[in-house]
Design an enzyme around this catalytic site. Sequence first.
Site, PDB file in Angstrom:
ATOM      1  CE  LYS A 117      -4.090   1.703   2.425  1.00  0.00           C
ATOM      2  NZ  LYS A 117      -5.007   1.474   3.547  1.00  0.00           N
ATOM      3  CG  ASP A 129       0.695  10.760  -4.361  1.00  0.00           C
ATOM      4  OD1 ASP A 129      -0.049   9.863  -3.892  1.00  0.00           O
ATOM      5  OD2 ASP A 129       1.370  11.512  -3.633  1.00  0.00           O
ATOM      6  NE  ARG A 181      -4.322  -3.806   3.216  1.00  0.00           N
ATOM      7  CZ  ARG A 181      -5.279  -2.908   2.986  1.00  0.00           C
ATOM      8  NH1 ARG A 181      -5.665  -2.082   3.945  1.00  0.00           N
ATOM      9  NH2 ARG A 181      -5.832  -2.816   1.808  1.00  0.00           N
ATOM     10  NE  ARG A 188     -10.599  -3.580  -0.928  1.00  0.00           N
ATOM     11  CZ  ARG A 188      -9.906  -2.786  -0.120  1.00  0.00           C
ATOM     12  NH1 ARG A 188     -10.547  -1.869   0.584  1.00  0.00           N
ATOM     13  NH2 ARG A 188      -8.610  -2.880  -0.025  1.00  0.00           N
ATOM     14  CG  ASP A 264     -14.567   2.061  -0.518  1.00  0.00           C
ATOM     15  OD1 ASP A 264     -15.639   2.568  -0.140  1.00  0.00           O
ATOM     16  OD2 ASP A 264     -13.475   2.637  -0.399  1.00  0.00           O
ATOM     17  CG  ASN A 265     -12.638   1.709   3.416  1.00  0.00           C
ATOM     18  OD1 ASN A 265     -11.875   1.360   2.521  1.00  0.00           O
ATOM     19  ND2 ASN A 265     -12.785   2.960   3.781  1.00  0.00           N
ATOM     20  CG  ASP A 274      -8.777   0.074   3.493  1.00  0.00           C
ATOM     21  OD1 ASP A 274      -7.653  -0.448   3.432  1.00  0.00           O
ATOM     22  OD2 ASP A 274      -9.470   0.287   2.485  1.00  0.00           O
TER      23      ASP A 274
HETATM   24  P1  AMP Z   1      -9.255   4.973   1.318  1.00  0.00           P
HETATM   25  O1  AMP Z   1      -9.733   6.271   1.853  1.00  0.00           O
HETATM   26  O2  AMP Z   1      -7.837   4.659   1.672  1.00  0.00           O
HETATM   27  O3  AMP Z   1     -10.179   3.834   1.599  1.00  0.00           O
HETATM   28  O4  AMP Z   1      -9.232   5.181  -0.272  1.00  0.00           O
HETATM   29  C1  AMP Z   1     -10.355   5.442  -1.061  1.00  0.00           C
HETATM   30  C2  AMP Z   1      -9.969   5.334  -2.509  1.00  0.00           C
HETATM   31  O5  AMP Z   1      -9.011   6.346  -2.849  1.00  0.00           O
HETATM   32  C3  AMP Z   1      -9.319   4.021  -2.897  1.00  0.00           C
HETATM   33  O6  AMP Z   1      -9.729   3.702  -4.192  1.00  0.00           O
HETATM   34  C4  AMP Z   1      -7.846   4.331  -2.819  1.00  0.00           C
HETATM   35  O7  AMP Z   1      -7.067   3.457  -3.601  1.00  0.00           O
HETATM   36  C5  AMP Z   1      -7.812   5.751  -3.353  1.00  0.00           C
HETATM   37  N1  AMP Z   1      -6.644   6.492  -2.888  1.00  0.00           N
HETATM   38  C6  AMP Z   1      -6.402   6.943  -1.630  1.00  0.00           C
HETATM   39  N2  AMP Z   1      -5.220   7.584  -1.573  1.00  0.00           N
HETATM   40  C7  AMP Z   1      -4.693   7.558  -2.818  1.00  0.00           C
HETATM   41  C8  AMP Z   1      -3.479   8.048  -3.425  1.00  0.00           C
HETATM   42  N3  AMP Z   1      -2.555   8.698  -2.710  1.00  0.00           N
HETATM   43  N4  AMP Z   1      -3.291   7.820  -4.742  1.00  0.00           N
HETATM   44  C9  AMP Z   1      -4.197   7.143  -5.461  1.00  0.00           C
HETATM   45  N5  AMP Z   1      -5.354   6.670  -4.972  1.00  0.00           N
HETATM   46  C10 AMP Z   1      -5.601   6.855  -3.667  1.00  0.00           C
HETATM   47 MG    MG Z   2     -10.098   1.922   1.460  1.00  0.00          MG
END
Ligand code: AMP
Ligand code: MG
Length: 506
Positions: A117, A129, A181, A188, A264-265, A274
């Site tokens: 991750k 990014d 991880r 999910r 998604d989490n 997550d």
């Molecule tokens: P999360 O909040 O970590 O559950 O992420 C929600 C979505 O945003 C997921 O599809 C992640 O892969 C994407 N995401 C979060 N941070 C980044 C990042 N720095 N670059 C690309 N995708 C991201």
């Molecule tokens: Mg997530």
Amino acid sequence: MNTPNNKVDNPIQHQVYLSLPDGLYSEVPPVRVEQPSLLALNHDLLAHYGLSPEWFESADGIHFLTGNHDYASQHPIAMGYAGHQFGHYSPQLGDGRAHMLGQLKTGDGQFIDVQLKGSGRTPYSRGGDGRATLGAVIREYLISEAMAGLKIPTTRTLAMMSTGDSVMRDYQMVPGAIQVRTATSHIRVGSFQYAYAKLGKSGVQALADFLITQHYPDVDVDGRDSCDNENKYVALFEAICVRQANLIAQWMLVGFIHGVMNTDNMSLVGESIDFGPCAFMDEFKANKVFSSIDRESRYAWDQQANIGYWNLQRLAETFLPLFDDKFDEDSDNAIEMAQAPLSAYITVFQQAFQDGLKQKLGVTASTQDADDFINEALPTVAAESMDFTQFFDALTRVAQGDEDDTPLLSLFSNQEKGEQWIARWHSLRDSSSESVKAMRAANPALIARNHQVEQAIEDAMERDDFALFNRLSQALKNPYSVSDDNRDLQAAPMPEQRVLRTFCGT
Ligand code: AMP
Ligand code: MG
């Protein structure tokens, strides 16, 4: 991966997800980094898997776990998923900064997902990014270790890697890192929503069959002796509901607030996954929220069971065509079939939460008096603004025979009321050694307190000082007993240390 110089082989040699239909994932390697290094390796977890640390500490291992490797034969993938985020549907999320390297095989023959991750952009990155900050990785490391220490099903952190690259967050350059991880599965609720939207019934069926084969073999009608559900997909859905109900009850019983329970989490194998702006509560308040992005308190402590149900309804919507072949002509029967598993979720949650609360209080009687006492317990803790963990720890210590109940009494604002409450508890409690043992098992002395986690992050990010991170990751492995060296970790935050808001800090 065998290289001539390496005595020990790479144990990550499988990629089970390749059997899923095209379109549910993309083959894509992690992106190279400037200067890879190993910041922390979870030796206990390796031992738990029956693996030696040698390869993970080798140059080959470090390069493999940071993106600096030729992955040609390995088939790393990024997985697609959709998701309801704060109630709103996003059709295209997916691993935007994560790469599934494959599965490692444990000493006892189990396959465990290994995912990076923060390992660079993927086809699902949208504007991101693809990277993670050191702070976000430390947070996941400590919270997942705390969860495991509390014996709550969770994804784990096998290692924390430094990339040597900086990433830009909030107009500042901060150190980048990668979390290695591990999980039983990374499927999910949002994976099913994605399969349904992209491939329809056949996609959902493929994913459901995969889940059954890999993680729920017992629900397969052909593969078991007795079966309550004729339809294995209904049985699968019910098994998922039951695991989720138990998980959320366990979170709540230790004062945990996930913070971003988007679909998604939510893992379909019942593991916590997550850890963003999640938190363990200090003083107890039922509608407590920490996450800076949860403006409507959707994911407050006392909303989590409802949200679990709501998420499972979203999952059920994708399963319906599998429940009944004639779903296209008439959906009523399939919808009816989803009801029993959803009702089971409610029953299992209520039972698990109530049993857990009784265990925490050491009250096993089923009299009206005992029931009233149990039902009033958390409102009392809230009314007194008591520290959730300290209260149950102090109670346990009295049950264990501490003559001095001052620590418990001092948590009450009114001594007389406190004395009355304690006297009533003594009159109702089960003082058998089993009950006292069960109390301790339900009441940790240590949690991953916000202010300590934030301090560990600040020390590492700003001063390259990992002492508190190391201390916490060790101490949280066994949160039921505290060594003299770690007694200070039990302290609630001073007013100036209180963390009122937690951020994604991704
Ligand atoms: P999360 O909040 O970590 O559950 O992420 C929600 C979505 O945003 C997921 O599809 C992640 O892969 C994407 N995401 C979060 N941070 C980044 C990042 N720095 N670059 C690309 N995708 C991201
Ligand atoms: Mg997530």
